[in-house]
Motif scaffolding. Structure first.
Motif, PDB file in Angstrom:
ATOM      1  N   HIS A  13       1.206   8.071   3.895  1.00 66.21           N
ATOM      2  CA  HIS A  13       0.413   7.809   2.694  1.00 66.21           C
ATOM      3  C   HIS A  13       0.793   6.482   2.028  1.00 66.21           C
ATOM      4  N   LEU A  14       0.880   5.427   2.837  1.00 69.08           N
ATOM      5  CA  LEU A  14       1.275   4.122   2.304  1.00 69.08           C
ATOM      6  C   LEU A  14       0.169   3.525   1.439  1.00 69.08           C
ATOM      7  N   VAL A  15       0.585   3.012   0.287  1.00 73.19           N
ATOM      8  CA  VAL A  15      -0.313   2.324  -0.633  1.00 73.19           C
ATOM      9  C   VAL A  15       0.362   1.030  -1.064  1.00 73.19           C
ATOM     10  N   LYS A  16      -0.424  -0.051  -1.099  1.00 72.28           N
ATOM     11  CA  LYS A  16       0.092  -1.317  -1.607  1.00 72.28           C
ATOM     12  C   LYS A  16      -0.920  -1.928  -2.565  1.00 72.28           C
ATOM     13  N   GLU A  17      -0.445  -2.236  -3.783  1.00 72.29           N
ATOM     14  CA  GLU A  17      -1.269  -2.868  -4.802  1.00 72.29           C
ATOM     15  C   GLU A  17      -0.619  -4.173  -5.240  1.00 72.29           C
ATOM     16  N   TYR A  18      -1.470  -5.154  -5.578  1.00 67.86           N
ATOM     17  CA  TYR A  18      -1.003  -6.413  -6.150  1.00 67.86           C
ATOM     18  C   TYR A  18      -1.714  -6.630  -7.488  1.00 67.86           C
ATOM     19  N   PRO A  19      -1.013  -7.244  -8.449  1.00 62.29           N
ATOM     20  CA  PRO A  19      -1.687  -7.569  -9.718  1.00 62.29           C
ATOM     21  C   PRO A  19      -2.890  -8.466  -9.464  1.00 62.29           C
ATOM     22  N   ARG A  20      -3.969  -8.222 -10.188  1.00 61.42           N
ATOM     23  CA  ARG A  20      -5.180  -9.018 -10.037  1.00 61.42           C
ATOM     24  C   ARG A  20      -5.110 -10.249 -10.932  1.00 61.42           C
ATOM     25  N   GLY A  21      -5.474 -11.393 -10.376  1.00 62.49           N
ATOM     26  CA  GLY A  21      -5.511 -12.603 -11.187  1.00 62.49           C
ATOM     27  C   GLY A  21      -4.807 -13.744 -10.495  1.00 62.49           C
ATOM     28  N   LYS A  22      -5.002 -14.937 -10.956  1.00 63.61           N
ATOM     29  CA  LYS A  22      -4.444 -16.141 -10.366  1.00 63.61           C
ATOM     30  C   LYS A  22      -2.924 -16.085 -10.357  1.00 63.61           C
ATOM     31  N   GLY A  23      -2.330 -16.413  -9.222  1.00 66.20           N
ATOM     32  CA  GLY A  23      -0.882 -16.434  -9.114  1.00 66.20           C
ATOM     33  C   GLY A  23      -0.253 -15.067  -9.111  1.00 66.20           C
ATOM     34  N   GLY A  24      -1.085 -13.998  -8.937  1.00 68.41           N
ATOM     35  CA  GLY A  24      -0.538 -12.651  -8.885  1.00 68.41           C
ATOM     36  C   GLY A  24      -0.326 -12.015 -10.243  1.00 68.41           C
ATOM     37  N   PHE A  25      -0.795 -12.684 -11.338  1.00 64.61           N
ATOM     38  CA  PHE A  25      -0.624 -12.125 -12.672  1.00 64.61           C
ATOM     39  C   PHE A  25      -1.960 -11.586 -13.189  1.00 64.61           C
ATOM     40  N   SER A  34      -5.001  -4.266 -11.100  1.00 66.25           N
ATOM     41  CA  SER A  34      -4.430  -4.539  -9.776  1.00 66.25           C
ATOM     42  C   SER A  34      -5.500  -4.354  -8.722  1.00 66.25           C
ATOM     43  N   VAL A  35      -5.235  -4.934  -7.558  1.00 67.16           N
ATOM     44  CA  VAL A  35      -6.115  -4.774  -6.410  1.00 67.16           C
ATOM     45  C   VAL A  35      -5.341  -4.024  -5.331  1.00 67.16           C
ATOM     46  N   ARG A  36      -5.957  -3.021  -4.753  1.00 69.26           N
ATOM     47  CA  ARG A  36      -5.302  -2.190  -3.742  1.00 69.26           C
ATOM     48  C   ARG A  36      -5.688  -2.716  -2.367  1.00 69.26           C
ATOM     49  N   VAL A  37      -4.690  -3.167  -1.588  1.00 68.17           N
ATOM     50  CA  VAL A  37      -4.973  -3.760  -0.278  1.00 68.17           C
ATOM     51  C   VAL A  37      -4.665  -2.800   0.872  1.00 68.17           C
ATOM     52  N   VAL A  38      -3.882  -1.771   0.612  1.00 70.03           N
ATOM     53  CA  VAL A  38      -3.630  -0.709   1.591  1.00 70.03           C
ATOM     54  C   VAL A  38      -3.806   0.619   0.876  1.00 70.03           C
ATOM     55  N   GLU A  39      -4.573   1.521   1.480  1.00 71.01           N
ATOM     56  CA  GLU A  39      -4.957   2.764   0.825  1.00 71.01           C
ATOM     57  C   GLU A  39      -4.665   3.958   1.717  1.00 71.01           C
ATOM     58  N   ASP A  40      -3.604   4.693   1.421  1.00 65.92           N
ATOM     59  CA  ASP A  40      -3.326   5.996   2.036  1.00 65.92           C
ATOM     60  C   ASP A  40      -3.275   5.915   3.570  1.00 65.92           C
ATOM     61  N   VAL A  41      -2.408   5.064   4.088  1.00 71.12           N
ATOM     62  CA  VAL A  41      -2.274   4.867   5.538  1.00 71.12           C
ATOM     63  C   VAL A  41      -1.112   5.712   6.065  1.00 71.12           C
ATOM     64  N   SER A  42      -1.395   6.534   7.069  1.00 66.96           N
ATOM     65  CA  SER A  42      -0.370   7.390   7.680  1.00 66.96           C
ATOM     66  C   SER A  42      -0.489   7.326   9.195  1.00 66.96           C
ATOM     67  N   PHE A  43       0.644   7.217   9.875  1.00 66.30           N
ATOM     68  CA  PHE A  43       0.681   7.268  11.333  1.00 66.30           C
ATOM     69  C   PHE A  43       2.114   7.485  11.783  1.00 66.30           C
ATOM     70  N   SER A  44       2.283   7.841  13.051  1.00 71.05           N
ATOM     71  CA  SER A  44       3.602   7.998  13.659  1.00 71.05           C
ATOM     72  C   SER A  44       3.657   7.169  14.938  1.00 71.05           C
ATOM     73  N   ILE A  45       4.859   6.717  15.281  1.00 71.69           N
ATOM     74  CA  ILE A  45       5.079   6.000  16.539  1.00 71.69           C
ATOM     75  C   ILE A  45       6.232   6.688  17.252  1.00 71.69           C
TER      76      ILE A  45
END
Length: 275
Positions: A13-25, A34-45
């Motif tokens: 259930h990986l999630v990654k968000e970054y602040p929205r706006g110029k320079g990451g602010f 914030s903008v979500r670039v990874v949403e609920d990713v699950s896998f096994s290797i």
């Protein structure tokens, strides 16, 4: 084929968000959006297999790979390596764990220090982790180990005293792979390792990666945008679109009988592979 019932790597259930706006602010007056670039990713290797993570540019593949290695921190979710929660590991624990997991980057030149000779580049992990290594090499033995690593990737001793700019792109990637193998890792993330290379040179690198996997019992997470390439190299394939996993399964099933329209579009957009 899965070689073990216990995964070596688990992403939950990986999630990654970054602040929205110029320079990451966040933008003034709009709060801490914030903008979500990874949403609920699950896998096994599983040990000894190659999982292909495939999708178009910007789909979140490399972000997921870096979260799996804890090169960037997750917003939420969990990553387990051989049963251990990486996100709960202390800096000292992570230092030891990094011996067991390494990455080969996309750009074979940018990943190498232009001011260092090959002997220094490949030996650097040995020097950094000498105290933590169970079978640590003495300084006098490190060059012998470097020569062995270069030979394993198809280079010889003549490369030791040369700088990165003196090599072709394929040779530079071989140097990157040798460095990644220096600490005898179990798991390698291969972040589009042939996309910056000519087709024929890339095919040689792919064949080298297969040979090294058999020789050293490696487990791979292979990042790519090429469906034919992951079909050739990978045991299983996970397809990403806009930060989400949309399809995952055995390579032949996903590439030969895709269930999602996006997967079919990826297949149609990529020329057949000549390896």
């Amino acid at each position: 084929m899965q070689s073990s019932t216990q995964p070596l790597v688990e992403a939950r259930h990986l999630v990654k968000e970054y602040p929205r706006g110029k320079g990451g602010f966040a933008l003034p007056g709009r709060g801490a959006q914030s903008v979500r670039v990874v949403e609920d990713v699950s896998f096994s290797i599983f040990r000894g297999e190659t999982l292909g993570l495939v999708g178009e540019s910007g789909s979140g593949k490399s972000t997921v790979a870096r979260m799996v290695l804890r090169l960037i921190e997750t917003t939420s979710g969990e990553v387990r390596f051989d049963g251990q929660n990486l996100l709960a590991a202390s800096p000292q624990q992570m230092r030891r764990l990094r011996q067991r997991m390494q990455i080969v980057f996309q750009d074979p030149y940018a990943a190498l220090n232009p001011r260092m000779r090959v002997r220094e580049i490949v030996a650097e992990p040995l020097m950094i982790h000498r105290k933590e290594m169970k079978n640590g090499l003495a300084a006098k033995d490190s060059q012998r180990r470097v020569v062995e690593l270069l030979q394993a990737v198809g280079l010889d001793e003549s490369a030791l005293g040369r700088y990165p700019h003196e090599f072709s792109g394929g040779q530079r990637q071989r140097i990157n792979i040798a460095r990644a193998l220096a600490l005898q890792p179990e798991f390698l993330v291969l972040d589009e390792p042939v996309s910056a290379l000519d087709v024929s040179v890339g095919a040689q690198i792919i064949n080298l990666l297969q040979q090294l996997q058999r020789q050293f019992g490696l487990t791979y997470l292979f990042i790519s945008h090429s469906m034919p390439l992951v079909r050739y190299l990978c045991t299983r394939v996970a397809v990403m679109q806009r930060g989400r996993l949309v399809e995952i399964g055995e390579s032949e099933q996903v590439c030969g009988r895709p269930q999602q329209e996006y997967t079919r579009q990826l297949i149609a957009a990529t020329p057949e592979l000549a390896v």
